[in-house]
Design an enzyme around this catalytic site. Structure first.
Site, PDB file in Angstrom:
ATOM      1  N   CYS A 231       7.707  -5.387  -6.431  1.00 12.93           N
ATOM      2  CA  CYS A 231       7.883  -5.947  -5.083  1.00 12.93           C
ATOM      3  C   CYS A 231       8.013  -7.472  -5.078  1.00 12.93           C
ATOM      4  CB  CYS A 231       6.729  -5.524  -4.184  1.00 12.93           C
ATOM      5  SG  CYS A 231       6.517  -3.754  -4.117  1.00 12.93           S
TER       6      CYS A 231
ATOM      7  N   HIS B  17       5.932 -10.181   1.602  1.00 12.25           N
ATOM      8  CA  HIS B  17       6.286  -8.821   1.206  1.00 12.25           C
ATOM      9  C   HIS B  17       5.698  -7.861   2.246  1.00 12.25           C
ATOM     10  CE1 HIS B  17       6.860  -5.153  -0.778  1.00 12.25           C
ATOM     11  NE2 HIS B  17       5.599  -4.995  -1.142  1.00 12.25           N
TER      12      HIS B  17
ATOM     13  N   ASN C  45       8.166  -0.065   3.351  1.00  8.73           N
ATOM     14  CA  ASN C  45       8.092  -0.974   2.207  1.00  8.73           C
ATOM     15  C   ASN C  45       9.298  -0.706   1.294  1.00  8.73           C
ATOM     16  OD1 ASN C  45       7.527  -2.212  -0.223  1.00  8.73           O
ATOM     17  ND2 ASN C  45       5.445  -1.415  -0.402  1.00  8.73           N
TER      18      ASN C  45
HETATM   19  O1  UT7 Z   1       4.192  -2.771  -2.503  1.00  4.89           O
HETATM   20  C1  UT7 Z   1       3.419  -1.669  -2.671  1.00  4.89           C
HETATM   21  C2  UT7 Z   1       2.035  -1.777  -2.939  1.00  4.89           C
HETATM   22  N1  UT7 Z   1       1.276  -0.861  -2.137  1.00  4.89           N
HETATM   23  C3  UT7 Z   1       0.573  -1.296  -1.085  1.00  4.89           C
HETATM   24  O2  UT7 Z   1       0.621  -2.429  -0.692  1.00  4.89           O
HETATM   25  C4  UT7 Z   1      -0.331  -0.292  -0.422  1.00  4.89           C
HETATM   26  C5  UT7 Z   1      -1.593  -0.953   0.081  1.00  4.89           C
HETATM   27  N2  UT7 Z   1      -2.492   0.041   0.661  1.00  4.89           N
HETATM   28  C6  UT7 Z   1      -2.279   0.577   1.881  1.00  4.89           C
HETATM   29  O3  UT7 Z   1      -1.335   0.233   2.577  1.00  4.89           O
HETATM   30  C7  UT7 Z   1      -3.299   1.554   2.385  1.00  4.89           C
HETATM   31  O4  UT7 Z   1      -4.381   1.614   1.483  1.00  4.89           O
HETATM   32  C8  UT7 Z   1      -2.716   3.003   2.587  1.00  4.89           C
HETATM   33  C9  UT7 Z   1      -1.737   3.019   3.743  1.00  4.89           C
HETATM   34  C10 UT7 Z   1      -2.020   3.472   1.337  1.00  4.89           C
HETATM   35  C11 UT7 Z   1      -3.853   3.979   2.922  1.00  4.89           C
HETATM   36  O5  UT7 Z   1      -4.523   3.510   4.082  1.00  4.89           O
HETATM   37  P1  UT7 Z   1      -6.117   3.343   4.101  1.00  4.89           P
HETATM   38  O6  UT7 Z   1      -6.474   2.867   5.442  1.00  4.89           O
HETATM   39  O7  UT7 Z   1      -6.512   2.518   2.923  1.00  4.89           O
HETATM   40  O8  UT7 Z   1      -6.580   4.834   3.951  1.00  4.89           O
HETATM   41  P2  UT7 Z   1      -7.598   5.453   2.883  1.00  4.89           P
HETATM   42  O9  UT7 Z   1      -6.901   5.676   1.590  1.00  4.89           O
HETATM   43  O10 UT7 Z   1      -8.864   4.674   2.888  1.00  4.89           O
HETATM   44  O11 UT7 Z   1      -7.877   6.865   3.530  1.00  4.89           O
HETATM   45  C12 UT7 Z   1      -8.604   7.004   4.780  1.00  4.89           C
HETATM   46  C13 UT7 Z   1      -8.528   8.464   5.211  1.00  4.89           C
HETATM   47  C14 UT7 Z   1      -8.870   9.439   4.089  1.00  4.89           C
HETATM   48  O12 UT7 Z   1      -9.518  10.559   4.667  1.00  4.89           O
HETATM   49  P3  UT7 Z   1     -11.121  10.715   4.593  1.00  4.89           P
HETATM   50  O13 UT7 Z   1     -11.448  10.698   3.139  1.00  4.89           O
HETATM   51  O14 UT7 Z   1     -11.658   9.525   5.324  1.00  4.89           O
HETATM   52  O15 UT7 Z   1     -11.338  12.009   5.281  1.00  4.89           O
HETATM   53  C15 UT7 Z   1      -7.523   9.857   3.579  1.00  4.89           C
HETATM   54  O16 UT7 Z   1      -7.536  11.132   2.976  1.00  4.89           O
HETATM   55  O17 UT7 Z   1      -7.206   8.775   5.609  1.00  4.89           O
HETATM   56  C16 UT7 Z   1      -6.701   9.877   4.853  1.00  4.89           C
HETATM   57  N3  UT7 Z   1      -5.276   9.677   4.628  1.00  4.89           N
HETATM   58  C17 UT7 Z   1      -4.334  10.136   5.462  1.00  4.89           C
HETATM   59  N4  UT7 Z   1      -4.402  10.853   6.590  1.00  4.89           N
HETATM   60  C18 UT7 Z   1      -3.247  11.159   7.202  1.00  4.89           C
HETATM   61  C19 UT7 Z   1      -4.680   8.978   3.610  1.00  4.89           C
HETATM   62  N5  UT7 Z   1      -3.345   8.988   3.784  1.00  4.89           N
HETATM   63  C20 UT7 Z   1      -3.109   9.708   4.910  1.00  4.89           C
HETATM   64  C21 UT7 Z   1      -1.935  10.062   5.599  1.00  4.89           C
HETATM   65  N6  UT7 Z   1      -2.051  10.789   6.744  1.00  4.89           N
HETATM   66  N7  UT7 Z   1      -0.708   9.711   5.172  1.00  4.89           N
END
Ligand code: UT7
Length: 344
Positions: free
Chosen positions: A129, A271, A301
């Site tokens: 990226c 980014h 992204n």
């Molecule tokens: O250039 C690329 C580099 N990548 C990035 O910059 C990504 C940076 N990270 C992020 O943008 C975020 O961490 C994500 C969007 C990937 C995930 O968001 P988050 O707020 O960090 O979610 P999390 O992984 O902490 O998950 C929170 C909850 C979990 O459920 P429980 O364990 O609390 O029940 C996940 O299983 O949300 C759940 N979850 C989802 N639910 C519905 C994770 N992804 C999804 C989804 N839809 N797509």
């Protein structure tokens, strides 16, 4: 790596910019329907609240017009028109991508052939990226030393074939798209020029984001496909924290190195991975969020393409005006990170 402080005979400027996207727009709800077929569950409200993304573009598999180099071609033509140059004026094509058309030849060579840019030295650059700012830094140095007058720089990706539709954390945040810029020689005292850049890498953090198979490490076998090892894997929360801290640090280091402050910056072009990251960075820096260019809501992204596509949009709709100061600010897999200051 920072720009040499001794005086060089030439400077460089962004003389033209362009972008292109595939036709097909996929809403969050349509994506949720798609991944349900793979046993994964998501929904529009979650994606909007946690990422700010509403839709993204995906290239149609097998459509020649939506290959990475084909999108790159369309973006490049627009950038060259704005710069007022033709294919035979180009000395180098630097193609920043982590989703090449083919491993060999380079996507830069595919593009060179499409453009008929016969004089150009063409090569790919993979800083994920961060690729566009890495390429800008390299282009500026080649121009400063008199090695080139016009460099066509692409930040361009077709990431959809590398997404794991079973992994709802990863597949929701990416899209396909292409940005191009013409970097041209100008006098070293030109008001409109690249003022400076700083790029860095830390390979010890490779496991934040990687694709285990598909390179020479591991062949793509039926077992690899079954385990999705040929698809992108990331530690989302860790990257989120890294990105927020790094983008804020990059911004401060960059302006300070030029004897400026964030108040001098008219637009930050970071980014685009997640709207919450951009808001957190603005808050951390006490930088007005209205001065942060955003396109992640519509295109998600697009890795190396996020910065040039967001910039192209704002140049063409008149938000970016002549003489304004732009802070380009990136992080990516590797890890890689950096920033550039550009007077438009
Ligand atoms: O250039 C690329 C580099 N990548 C990035 O910059 C990504 C940076 N990270 C992020 O943008 C975020 O961490 C994500 C969007 C990937 C995930 O968001 P988050 O707020 O960090 O979610 P999390 O992984 O902490 O998950 C929170 C909850 C979990 O459920 P429980 O364990 O609390 O029940 C996940 O299983 O949300 C759940 N979850 C989802 N639910 C519905 C994770 N992804 C999804 C989804 N839809 N797509």
């Amino acid at each position: 790596m920072s720009r040499n402080s001794h005086v060089m005979p030439f400077a460089s400027r962004i003389a033209g910019i362009g972008s292109a996207f595939p036709e097909t727009s996929v809403s969050n709800s349509a994506l949720a329907e798609k991944i349900a077929n793979y046993g994964a569950e998501t929904n529009d409200p979650w994606i909007v609240e946690r990422t700010g993304i509403r839709e993204r573009r995906f290239s149609q598999p097998g459509n020649e017009a939506e290959r990475n180099s084909s999108l790159g071609y369309r973006a490049a033509i627009k950038a060259m028109e704005m710069a007022g140059i033709g294919p035979m004026d180009i000395d180098q094509i630097i193609y920043a991508t982590c989703s090449p058309d083919t491993l060999v030849p380079s996507t830069a060579c595919w593009l060179q052939s499409k453009l008929g840019a016969k004089r150009a030295l063409a090569y790919d650059l993979n800083a994920a990226c961060s690729g566009f700012v890495f390429g800008l830094s390299i282009a500026d140095q080649a121009i400063q030393t008199g090695k080139a007058k016009h460099i066509l720089l692409l930040g361009s990706e077709v990431l959809s074939p590398f997404l794991n539709w079973k992994d709802r954390q990863t597949c929701i945040i990416f899209g396909d798209g292409s940005g191009a810029a013409v970097i041209s020689q100008c006098p070293s005292d030109s008001p409109s020029r690249i003022l400076g850049h700083q790029i860095e890498s830390d390979g010890t953090q490779w496991d934040l984001f990687y694709m285990p198979a598909g390179g020479s490490n591991q062949e793509v076998t039926a077992e690899v496909i079954e385990q999705s090892l040929n698809k992108m894997q990331m530690k989302g929360r860790d990257i989120f924290k890294f990105a927020t801290r790094t983008l804020a640090d990059n911004a401060l280091k960059m302006v300070e190195s030029q004897g400026l402050t964030l108040q001098d910056v008219d637009w930050m072009i970071p980014h685009q991975a997640n709207l919450r990251i951009l808001e957190a960075v603005a808050k951390r820096l006490d930088f007005p969020v209205e001065k942060v260019l955003v396109n992640v809501d519509r295109y998600a992204n697009t890795s190396a393409a996020t910065v040039p596509t967001a910039m192209d949009e704002a140049v063409r709709d008149g938000r970016i005006k002549k003489g304004q100061l732009l802070l380009l600010n990136v992080f990516g897999a590797g890890v890689t990170y950096g920033a550039a200051l550009v007077r438009w």
